[in-house]
Motif scaffolding. Structure first.
Motif, PDB file in Angstrom:
ATOM      1  N   ALA A 257      16.259  -0.983   4.872  1.00  0.00           N
ATOM      2  CA  ALA A 257      14.939  -1.619   4.793  1.00  0.00           C
ATOM      3  C   ALA A 257      14.816  -2.438   3.519  1.00  0.00           C
ATOM      4  O   ALA A 257      15.393  -2.101   2.483  1.00  0.00           O
ATOM      5  CB  ALA A 257      13.850  -0.561   4.857  1.00  0.00           C
ATOM      6  N   ASP A 258      14.076  -3.522   3.600  1.00  0.00           N
ATOM      7  CA  ASP A 258      13.801  -4.378   2.449  1.00  0.00           C
ATOM      8  C   ASP A 258      12.286  -4.412   2.250  1.00  0.00           C
ATOM      9  O   ASP A 258      11.564  -4.987   3.066  1.00  0.00           O
ATOM     10  CB  ASP A 258      14.362  -5.791   2.701  1.00  0.00           C
ATOM     11  CG  ASP A 258      14.211  -6.709   1.502  1.00  0.00           C
ATOM     12  OD1 ASP A 258      13.075  -6.856   1.009  1.00  0.00           O
ATOM     13  OD2 ASP A 258      15.227  -7.281   1.055  1.00  0.00           O
ATOM     14  N   ALA A 259      11.816  -3.793   1.183  1.00  0.00           N
ATOM     15  CA  ALA A 259      10.368  -3.637   0.968  1.00  0.00           C
ATOM     16  C   ALA A 259       9.656  -4.985   0.897  1.00  0.00           C
ATOM     17  O   ALA A 259       8.539  -5.135   1.418  1.00  0.00           O
ATOM     18  CB  ALA A 259      10.120  -2.837  -0.315  1.00  0.00           C
ATOM     19  N   LYS A 260      10.289  -5.981   0.281  1.00  0.00           N
ATOM     20  CA  LYS A 260       9.660  -7.297   0.118  1.00  0.00           C
ATOM     21  C   LYS A 260       9.490  -7.984   1.476  1.00  0.00           C
ATOM     22  O   LYS A 260       8.406  -8.484   1.801  1.00  0.00           O
ATOM     23  CB  LYS A 260      10.510  -8.155  -0.815  1.00  0.00           C
ATOM     24  CG  LYS A 260       9.908  -9.525  -1.127  1.00  0.00           C
ATOM     25  CD  LYS A 260      10.740 -10.235  -2.194  1.00  0.00           C
ATOM     26  CE  LYS A 260      10.141 -11.586  -2.546  1.00  0.00           C
ATOM     27  NZ  LYS A 260      10.245 -12.571  -1.460  1.00  0.00           N
ATOM     28  N   ILE A 261      10.566  -8.005   2.259  1.00  0.00           N
ATOM     29  CA  ILE A 261      10.498  -8.655   3.581  1.00  0.00           C
ATOM     30  C   ILE A 261       9.524  -7.909   4.486  1.00  0.00           C
ATOM     31  O   ILE A 261       8.730  -8.514   5.211  1.00  0.00           O
ATOM     32  CB  ILE A 261      11.904  -8.716   4.218  1.00  0.00           C
ATOM     33  CG1 ILE A 261      12.770  -9.721   3.449  1.00  0.00           C
ATOM     34  CG2 ILE A 261      11.833  -9.085   5.697  1.00  0.00           C
ATOM     35  CD1 ILE A 261      14.207  -9.795   3.910  1.00  0.00           C
ATOM     36  N   ARG A 262       9.558  -6.581   4.427  1.00  0.00           N
ATOM     37  CA  ARG A 262       8.651  -5.777   5.248  1.00  0.00           C
ATOM     38  C   ARG A 262       7.190  -6.071   4.888  1.00  0.00           C
ATOM     39  O   ARG A 262       6.335  -6.215   5.770  1.00  0.00           O
ATOM     40  CB  ARG A 262       8.974  -4.294   5.063  1.00  0.00           C
ATOM     41  CG  ARG A 262       8.138  -3.369   5.918  1.00  0.00           C
ATOM     42  CD  ARG A 262       8.761  -2.004   6.020  1.00  0.00           C
ATOM     43  NE  ARG A 262       9.978  -2.027   6.832  1.00  0.00           N
ATOM     44  CZ  ARG A 262      10.545  -0.958   7.355  1.00  0.00           C
ATOM     45  NH1 ARG A 262      10.024   0.234   7.145  1.00  0.00           N
ATOM     46  NH2 ARG A 262      11.636  -1.051   8.091  1.00  0.00           N
TER      47      ARG A 262
ATOM     48  N   VAL B 242      15.192  -6.779  10.382  1.00  0.00           N
ATOM     49  CA  VAL B 242      16.650  -6.777  10.564  1.00  0.00           C
ATOM     50  C   VAL B 242      17.174  -8.203  10.675  1.00  0.00           C
ATOM     51  O   VAL B 242      18.173  -8.573  10.049  1.00  0.00           O
ATOM     52  CB  VAL B 242      17.042  -5.952  11.817  1.00  0.00           C
ATOM     53  CG1 VAL B 242      18.470  -6.265  12.256  1.00  0.00           C
ATOM     54  CG2 VAL B 242      16.886  -4.467  11.545  1.00  0.00           C
ATOM     55  N   TYR B 243      16.483  -9.029  11.462  1.00  0.00           N
ATOM     56  CA  TYR B 243      16.925 -10.414  11.642  1.00  0.00           C
ATOM     57  C   TYR B 243      16.808 -11.212  10.345  1.00  0.00           C
ATOM     58  O   TYR B 243      17.717 -11.973   9.983  1.00  0.00           O
ATOM     59  CB  TYR B 243      16.118 -11.098  12.741  1.00  0.00           C
ATOM     60  CG  TYR B 243      16.528 -12.535  12.957  1.00  0.00           C
ATOM     61  CD1 TYR B 243      17.717 -12.844  13.626  1.00  0.00           C
ATOM     62  CD2 TYR B 243      15.759 -13.583  12.464  1.00  0.00           C
ATOM     63  CE1 TYR B 243      18.122 -14.158  13.794  1.00  0.00           C
ATOM     64  CE2 TYR B 243      16.149 -14.906  12.634  1.00  0.00           C
ATOM     65  CZ  TYR B 243      17.331 -15.182  13.296  1.00  0.00           C
ATOM     66  OH  TYR B 243      17.730 -16.486  13.452  1.00  0.00           O
ATOM     67  N   ARG B 244      15.714 -11.018   9.627  1.00  0.00           N
ATOM     68  CA  ARG B 244      15.506 -11.796   8.404  1.00  0.00           C
ATOM     69  C   ARG B 244      16.454 -11.370   7.279  1.00  0.00           C
ATOM     70  O   ARG B 244      16.789 -12.180   6.417  1.00  0.00           O
ATOM     71  CB  ARG B 244      14.047 -11.667   7.956  1.00  0.00           C
ATOM     72  CG  ARG B 244      13.086 -12.384   8.902  1.00  0.00           C
ATOM     73  CD  ARG B 244      11.677 -12.449   8.375  1.00  0.00           C
ATOM     74  NE  ARG B 244      10.830 -13.296   9.226  1.00  0.00           N
ATOM     75  CZ  ARG B 244       9.557 -13.563   8.979  1.00  0.00           C
ATOM     76  NH1 ARG B 244       8.965 -13.022   7.904  1.00  0.00           N
ATOM     77  NH2 ARG B 244       8.867 -14.342   9.779  1.00  0.00           N
ATOM     78  N   ILE B 245      16.897 -10.123   7.293  1.00  0.00           N
ATOM     79  CA  ILE B 245      17.843  -9.654   6.272  1.00  0.00           C
ATOM     80  C   ILE B 245      19.257 -10.115   6.595  1.00  0.00           C
ATOM     81  O   ILE B 245      19.973 -10.637   5.734  1.00  0.00           O
ATOM     82  CB  ILE B 245      17.826  -8.112   6.172  1.00  0.00           C
ATOM     83  CG1 ILE B 245      16.483  -7.610   5.627  1.00  0.00           C
ATOM     84  CG2 ILE B 245      18.960  -7.613   5.282  1.00  0.00           C
ATOM     85  CD1 ILE B 245      16.325  -6.102   5.723  1.00  0.00           C
TER      86      ILE B 245
ATOM     87  N   THR C 166      20.519 -10.391  15.196  1.00  0.00           N
ATOM     88  CA  THR C 166      19.449  -9.683  15.886  1.00  0.00           C
ATOM     89  C   THR C 166      19.774  -8.197  16.006  1.00  0.00           C
ATOM     90  O   THR C 166      20.940  -7.792  15.937  1.00  0.00           O
ATOM     91  CB  THR C 166      19.232 -10.247  17.304  1.00  0.00           C
ATOM     92  OG1 THR C 166      20.392  -9.961  18.099  1.00  0.00           O
ATOM     93  CG2 THR C 166      18.988 -11.748  17.264  1.00  0.00           C
ATOM     94  N   MET C 167      18.722  -7.413  16.202  1.00  0.00           N
ATOM     95  CA  MET C 167      18.915  -5.984  16.426  1.00  0.00           C
ATOM     96  C   MET C 167      19.731  -5.766  17.707  1.00  0.00           C
ATOM     97  O   MET C 167      20.538  -4.844  17.788  1.00  0.00           O
ATOM     98  CB  MET C 167      17.557  -5.278  16.516  1.00  0.00           C
ATOM     99  CG  MET C 167      17.670  -3.777  16.644  1.00  0.00           C
ATOM    100  SD  MET C 167      16.087  -2.939  16.459  1.00  0.00           S
ATOM    101  CE  MET C 167      15.967  -2.808  14.684  1.00  0.00           C
ATOM    102  N   THR C 168      19.534  -6.626  18.691  1.00  0.00           N
ATOM    103  CA  THR C 168      20.290  -6.531  19.944  1.00  0.00           C
ATOM    104  C   THR C 168      21.792  -6.667  19.686  1.00  0.00           C
ATOM    105  O   THR C 168      22.601  -5.900  20.215  1.00  0.00           O
ATOM    106  CB  THR C 168      19.823  -7.614  20.932  1.00  0.00           C
ATOM    107  OG1 THR C 168      18.425  -7.453  21.173  1.00  0.00           O
ATOM    108  CG2 THR C 168      20.566  -7.516  22.245  1.00  0.00           C
TER     109      THR C 168
END
Length: 308
Positions: A122-127, A171-174, A178-180
């Motif tokens: 997880a990325d706290a900033k992006i989230r 997930v996609y932005r990091i 894609t998660m898929t």
């Protein structure tokens, strides 16, 4: 030790309030085994009543691993669980004992049994950016953004499921994948024999009654005071995974003045029933499951027979 000599792993799954923990404790009375919790709510300290955590007396007699391991302000992913669970399984087996994994967090079970995909942390900033955008334009907008980059995940995730929407877009932005795509890549699984059991009631109405009864017992035990104590902390808020746990979210909103007490009880029970429905949906498509029935006195013997 080769895999055929390893003690087996026993998995006891099922919807909330189906009797999983009782069966696991019965197994401990008959086998040299240790319990590992597979529950995304029981990991949190100071969240005991609303998560239906085993009592102090039960934990003294039947210790559970992976309970009370993080603070409610912290995050804990399926990858974290797989790492910790594999460590505990290895330690239990090294002592010649049987690991019994019990709980209702199906994503944890799936990740452990099928192998963990290489999803980024997880990325706290992006989230925070995604949540802020959702507050401005609504979760429908976030769902639309996800559909543009990962239509398969968007079709699978309801636009009201803020937690899973946030994670999929994060997930996609990091990773720019894609998660898929990433979930098609599987990691290591558990070595040796794994026995999988699912326990539930014969009738849905019976499970609904058990859920309502347990929610009311939680209220009698002081669930409101427990959430009031959490709410008094300046570092906790409604967007955290801990506070989004079923029951906690509804009580938190009640304490915010968003609904009266009776409405909170109604919504809390409904949310728990919806959780049970999702858990059963997972399980109906699960391979290699042995089904057991709540309150069936032969459940213990069925598990013992499977071990033979």
């Amino acid at each position: 030790m080769n895999t055929s000599e390893l003690p087996p792993v026993i998995c006891i799954m099922g919807p909330t309030a189906s009797g999983k923990t009782d069966l696991a404790m019965q197994l401990c009375d008959h086998l040299p085994c240790d319990i590992i919790s597979v529950d995304s709510a029981l990991i949190y300290k100071d969240m005991d009543i609303g998560s239906a955590k085993p009592t102090d007396e039960e934990l003294a007699k039947y210790p559970h691993r992976l309970i009370d391991i993080i603070d409610p302000a912290q995050s804990y992913s399926a990858a974290d669980f797989c790492r910790d669970a594999k460590r505990e399984i290895a330690e239990i087996r090294s002592n010649g004992r049987i690991p019994v994994l019990v709980g209702g967090t199906m994503m944890y079970f799936k990740s452990l049994l099928e192998g963990m995909s290489p999803l980024p942390n997880a990325d706290a900033k992006i989230r925070a950016e995604i949540i802020e955008l959702a507050e401005q334009k609504g979760w429908h907008h976030i769902h639309k953004l996800l559909a543009e980059v990962d239509p398969v995940s968007a079709q699978r995730i309801n636009e009201n499921d803020s937690q899973r929407l946030t994670r999929a877009l994060e997930v996609y932005r990091i990773s720019n994948k894609t998660m898929t795509e990433l979930t098609q890549i599987k990691g290591d699984t558990i070595d040796g024999k794994v026995l999988q059991f699912a326990i539930t009631t014969t009738e849905r109405a019976e499970l609904h009654q058990r859920i309502e009864l347990r929610f009311n017992i939680m209220l009698e035990q002081g669930f409101q005071a427990e959430v009031e104590k959490l709410k008094a902390r300046s570092d906790l808020n409604e967007n955290l995974p801990s506070i989004r746990c079923v029951g906690y979210r509804q009580m938190w909103q009640h304490l915010n003045g968003e609904m009266d007490y009776d409405e909170m009880v109604f919504r809390g029970v409904c949310a728990t029933r919806q959780l049970a429905k999702r858990q059963l949906t997972w399980l109906r498509g699960w391979p290699e499951l042995n089904w057991l029935t709540t309150n069936d006195e032969t459940n213990l013997q069925k598990v013992l027979n499977a071990l033979k």
